[in-house]
Design a protein around this motif. Structure first.
Motif, PDB file in Angstrom:
ATOM      1  N   LEU A  44      80.276  52.951   8.151  1.00  0.00           N
ATOM      2  CA  LEU A  44      80.346  54.365   8.515  1.00  0.00           C
ATOM      3  C   LEU A  44      81.770  54.805   8.863  1.00  0.00           C
ATOM      4  CD1 LEU A  44      77.096  54.755  10.655  1.00  0.00           C
ATOM      5  CD2 LEU A  44      77.472  55.488   8.287  1.00  0.00           C
ATOM      6  N   LYS A  45      82.600  53.883   9.296  1.00  0.00           N
ATOM      7  CA  LYS A  45      83.974  54.229   9.670  1.00  0.00           C
ATOM      8  C   LYS A  45      84.793  54.741   8.489  1.00  0.00           C
ATOM      9  CE  LYS A  45      84.425  51.292  13.702  1.00  0.00           C
ATOM     10  NZ  LYS A  45      85.057  50.112  14.292  1.00  0.00           N
ATOM     11  N   ILE A  46      84.380  54.426   7.276  1.00  0.00           N
ATOM     12  CA  ILE A  46      85.131  54.922   6.115  1.00  0.00           C
ATOM     13  C   ILE A  46      84.764  56.366   5.769  1.00  0.00           C
ATOM     14  CG2 ILE A  46      85.429  52.618   5.147  1.00  0.00           C
ATOM     15  CD1 ILE A  46      83.318  53.391   3.028  1.00  0.00           C
ATOM     16  N   TRP A  47      83.666  56.879   6.370  1.00  0.00           N
ATOM     17  CA  TRP A  47      83.234  58.245   6.075  1.00  0.00           C
ATOM     18  C   TRP A  47      84.154  59.244   6.777  1.00  0.00           C
ATOM     19  CZ3 TRP A  47      81.597  62.290   9.186  1.00  0.00           C
ATOM     20  CH2 TRP A  47      81.069  63.381   8.504  1.00  0.00           C
ATOM     21  N   ASN A  48      84.644  60.182   6.020  1.00  0.00           N
ATOM     22  CA  ASN A  48      85.359  61.330   6.578  1.00  0.00           C
ATOM     23  C   ASN A  48      85.372  62.430   5.538  1.00  0.00           C
ATOM     24  OD1 ASN A  48      88.041  61.430   5.090  1.00  0.00           O
ATOM     25  ND2 ASN A  48      87.982  59.296   5.774  1.00  0.00           N
TER      26      ASN A  48
END
Length: 109
Positions: A44-48
């Motif tokens: 999820l940390k790659i989502w932006n």
């Protein structure tokens, strides 16, 4: 089996400085991930999402009781955060975009 229904809980507005404002969006799922939570968080940390005057990104996850809560941050620049129509549209787009990405990553666990 992990319950796959991501529920939007609420949103919270924070304005600390005159040139930007943040909305925090909170989601929950009626499941705990245990050891898989670390893997999901890394994914999820790659989502932006970048907009002209705003950016949204995954913030963190917390397991409590039988639920897991997820936080997303949207940062709006001045004067965008003063335009309620634009802010509401971007919040709705962000909610949908994050839910779609979340469900995609959930299938990979």
């Amino acid at each position: 089996m992990i319950d796959s229904e991501l529920k939007f809980e609420h949103k919270e507005f924070v304005k600390n400085v005159p040139f930007e404002a943040r909305w925090f969006l909170y989601f929950s799922i009626e499941s705990k991930f245990g050891e898989n939570l670390s893997k999901l968080e890394e994914d999820l940390k790659i989502w932006n999402v970048e907009h002209k005057d705003a950016k949204a990104y995954y913030n963190k996850a917390v397991e409590r009781d039988d639920k897991t809560y997820f936080a997303v941050t949207i940062e709006f620049d001045y004067p965008t955060y003063l335009n309620k129509e634009v802010v509401n549209r971007l919040i709705e787009e962000t909610k949908q975009n994050f839910a779609n990405f979340f469900h995609q990553k959930l299938k990979e666990i």
